[in-house]
Scaffold this motif. Structure first.
Motif, PDB file in Angstrom:
ATOM      1  N   LYS A   1     -23.009  34.213   0.333  1.00  0.00           N
ATOM      2  CA  LYS A   1     -21.863  34.345   1.239  1.00  0.00           C
ATOM      3  C   LYS A   1     -20.575  34.645   0.480  1.00  0.00           C
TER       4      LYS A   1
ATOM      5  N   LEU B   1     -19.709  38.368  -0.217  1.00  0.00           N
ATOM      6  CA  LEU B   1     -19.257  39.198   0.891  1.00  0.00           C
ATOM      7  C   LEU B   1     -17.748  39.078   1.072  1.00  0.00           C
ATOM      8  N   SER B   2     -17.223  37.912   0.746  1.00  0.00           N
ATOM      9  CA  SER B   2     -15.805  37.689   1.014  1.00  0.00           C
ATOM     10  C   SER B   2     -14.899  38.105  -0.140  1.00  0.00           C
TER      11      SER B   2
ATOM     12  N   HIS C   1     -13.715  44.421   3.613  1.00  0.00           N
ATOM     13  CA  HIS C   1     -15.153  44.512   3.769  1.00  0.00           C
ATOM     14  C   HIS C   1     -15.696  43.350   4.596  1.00  0.00           C
ATOM     15  N   VAL C   2     -15.333  42.145   4.229  1.00  0.00           N
ATOM     16  CA  VAL C   2     -15.851  40.980   4.948  1.00  0.00           C
ATOM     17  C   VAL C   2     -15.372  40.970   6.390  1.00  0.00           C
TER      18      VAL C   2
ATOM     19  N   ALA D   1     -18.202  40.652   9.146  1.00  0.00           N
ATOM     20  CA  ALA D   1     -18.412  39.230   9.418  1.00  0.00           C
ATOM     21  C   ALA D   1     -19.003  38.961  10.799  1.00  0.00           C
TER      22      ALA D   1
ATOM     23  N   CYS E   1     -23.230  39.450  11.136  1.00  0.00           N
ATOM     24  CA  CYS E   1     -24.125  39.076  10.048  1.00  0.00           C
ATOM     25  C   CYS E   1     -25.147  38.014  10.466  1.00  0.00           C
TER      26      CYS E   1
ATOM     27  N   THR F   1     -21.641  44.667  -2.036  1.00  0.00           N
ATOM     28  CA  THR F   1     -21.233  43.483  -2.802  1.00  0.00           C
ATOM     29  C   THR F   1     -22.278  43.060  -3.834  1.00  0.00           C
TER      30      THR F   1
END
Length: 491
Positions: free
Chosen positions: A72, A75-76, A81-82, A86, A89, A126
């Motif tokens: 996780k 991704l952030s 992108h996140v 988000a 997902c 990512t």
RNA sequence: CGGGAGGUAGUUCAGCCCGGUAGAAUACCUGGUUUGGGACCAGGGGGUCGCAGGUUCGAAUCCUGUCCUCCCGACCA
């Protein structure tokens, strides 16, 4: 069982679903939003995949494979992108089940909670950039040109066979470069690869363009795209190629030492096409009798149907068909002889039309006598009597003919559905009554774009790459504009 | 996640309103006749009616809950 296809005029969604289901490409599955790709549909995908894969390799790329699961925290690391992904997902939180203490089934074992949740990849930027960090130290490690064939999961609210499924198959290229120029060149090159594939293999004319800011990929500096037009006048994004700038390099701290012995962030691209292309294919070429597949990627290019009475005739036909199939296979043509005795000829004719096989050959006693076969083409439904002399070459020529006919037909339709519009009234009228792309002036602001979307459901599909600059006024706000952009309602 | 429709044989569906032995077409199996555009005759097999509760002497049918699918929106490739 009813095999009839819903007519396009009646209901476009039902027409499309019928084509996919009755054409034998895919089925609904037990899992929400996911589909089963059936052998016939998968064979089509394999042909598309193989052609694309060759084009990737011809442009210097290699294949690799990265994990399905993304921590996780990865991704952030890139903010845009996140935010972009988000909401859709799928998340893995536990790693074990146990017998339900209250009943017969199994339950998630609360003891087996993961310390850090894993995301089922919606795309792999990512995890790949986290890996590239270890692979890139020097300018000598660049460019890094890698592609992967994979499945991804995006938990969409509403799904449609091939066009939008919760899980889909695709390829994603991820490249790293020493300079911005080189990365932009790569982005443009891959867009051109996609456009060439769409036009030459899928017989699908596409518009090459750049997305507006609000339609841009989450984390990209620029998103290039190819846009196709479906038979109902709606547009479909068929492929994207992103210039990512240094966004992911900065997020994952991927630096290299350049020739001047200075640390620099690398420049990135990513690009992908998915099984959605199959949806595009279906909607672009099919008719009310079923699928129409372009010969270059059709799983079956030719089907041969025998028509006979009794074993003796069958044996004679078999012998002749053997000659024909041998000659066709020598030319690399994918041919099937369907001598299944359980189905009658008429049934087979209808069945293969449903499946979009480009050419059908029927051969019976009557034909044997005259040394001919009946050749039917799927695209125009024309039937003709063709001499067995040089039949393979004739079929090869016919397949090429069908390929270019499909392209020309789709292109004529597409070109006649690009409409220049200067007023708001005209814009709405064209969208509602004609469909297709509407070339109109836009003031360049996201607010206006949003307002237009709210009023009409039309979005800016792209700003065409070869766009002519032309002064004008935004059709809604009347503010000045330097060029027309392409609007359309889209899938 | 909102609105609508639906889940009954492999498939498409009827039956539900008004509770009382599970139906049709098609597909499938066997035998025969057929074969130039989705054949015909005869016989046969196949369904815990999405799931879980409830009401009832009795539930596919009524009630409650729940899951799933399709269509239309919002979101997105």
């Amino acid at each position: 069982m009813s095999k009839e296809i819903t007519s396009r005029e009646q209901d476009y969604s039902q027409w499309y679903n019928d084509l996919v289901l009755k054409g034998g490409l895919a089925d609904y599955s037990a899992v929400r939003g996911c589909m089963v790709i059936k052998p016939y549909g998968f064979a089509l995908w394999e042909n598309m995949r193989d052609a694309l894969d060759k084009m990737f390799k011809d442009t210097g790329h290699v294949n690799a494979y990265f994990p399905l699961f993304i921590p996780k925290s990865f991704l952030s690391k890139e903010a845009a992108h996140v935010e972009g992904f988000a909401k859709e997902c799928a998340v893995v939180t536990h790693y074990r089940l146990k017998n339900d203490p209250n009943g017969g089934g199994v339950v998630v074992d609360p003891e087996a909670k993961l310390e850090e949740e894993l995301i089922v990849r919606p795309t792999s930027e990512t995890i790949i950039w986290n890996t590239y960090k270890d692979w890139i130290q020097s300018y000598r490690d660049l460019p890094l040109l890698i592609n992967q064939w994979a499945n991804v999961v995006r938990w969409e609210m509403r799904t449609r066979l091939f066009l939008r499924t919760a899980e889909f198959l695709w390829q994603e290229g991820h490249t790293a470069h020493a300079t911005a120029e080189e990365a932009v060149a790569e982005t443009e090159q891959m867009l051109e690869v996609y456009a060439t594939f769409a036009e030459e293999f899928m017989a699908l004319p596409v518009i090459r363009g750049v997305k507006s800011e609000s339609e841009r990929f989450a984390g990209a500096v620029d998103t290039y795209c190819i846009e196709a037009l479906m038979q109902d006048g709606k547009a479909l994004q068929a492929g994207t190629s992103h210039f990512l700038g240094q966004n992911f390099a900065k997020a994952f701290d991927v630096k290299f030492l350049n020739k001047e012995n200075k640390q620099e962030f690398v420049w990135a691209t990513s690009w992908g096409v998915s099984t959605r292309l199959i949806g595009a294919l279906v909607m672009a070429h099919s008719d009310d009798d079923g699928l129409v597949l372009p010969p270059r990627i059709a799983p079956l290019q030719v089907v041969i149907v025998p028509i006979y009475k009794g074993d003796e005739q069958k044996a004679q036909i078999d012998a002749k068909v053997k000659e024909i199939t041998d000659a066709l296979k020598t030319l690399g043509i994918r041919v099937k002889y369907d001598d299944n005795d359980n189905a009658r000829p008429g049934w087979k004719f209808a069945e293969y039309e449903l499946k979009g096989v480009p050419v059908r050959i029927a051969i019976g006693a009557r034909d044997l006598q005259n040394n001919v076969v009946e050749v039917a083409r799927r695209d125009t439904k024309e039937k003709s009597s063709v001499s067995l002399e040089g039949i393979a070459q004739h079929i090869q020529g016919l397949l090429n003919d069908i390929q270019s006919n499909l392209y020309n037909k789709a292109k004529a339709y597409r070109d006649s559905h690009i409409t220049k519009v200067d007023s708001w009234e005209e814009f709405e009228k064209v969208l509602n009554e004609k469909g297709g792309f509407v070339a109109a002036h836009w003031d360049g602001t996201a607010e206006t774009e949003e307002a237009i979307k709210d009023k009409t459901k039309a979005t800016i599909r792209c700003i065409p790459l070869n766009n002519e600059h032309e002064d004008g006024k935004d059709m809604l706000t009347r503010k000045p504009s330097k060029q027309r952009v392409f609007f359309a309602r889209a899938y």
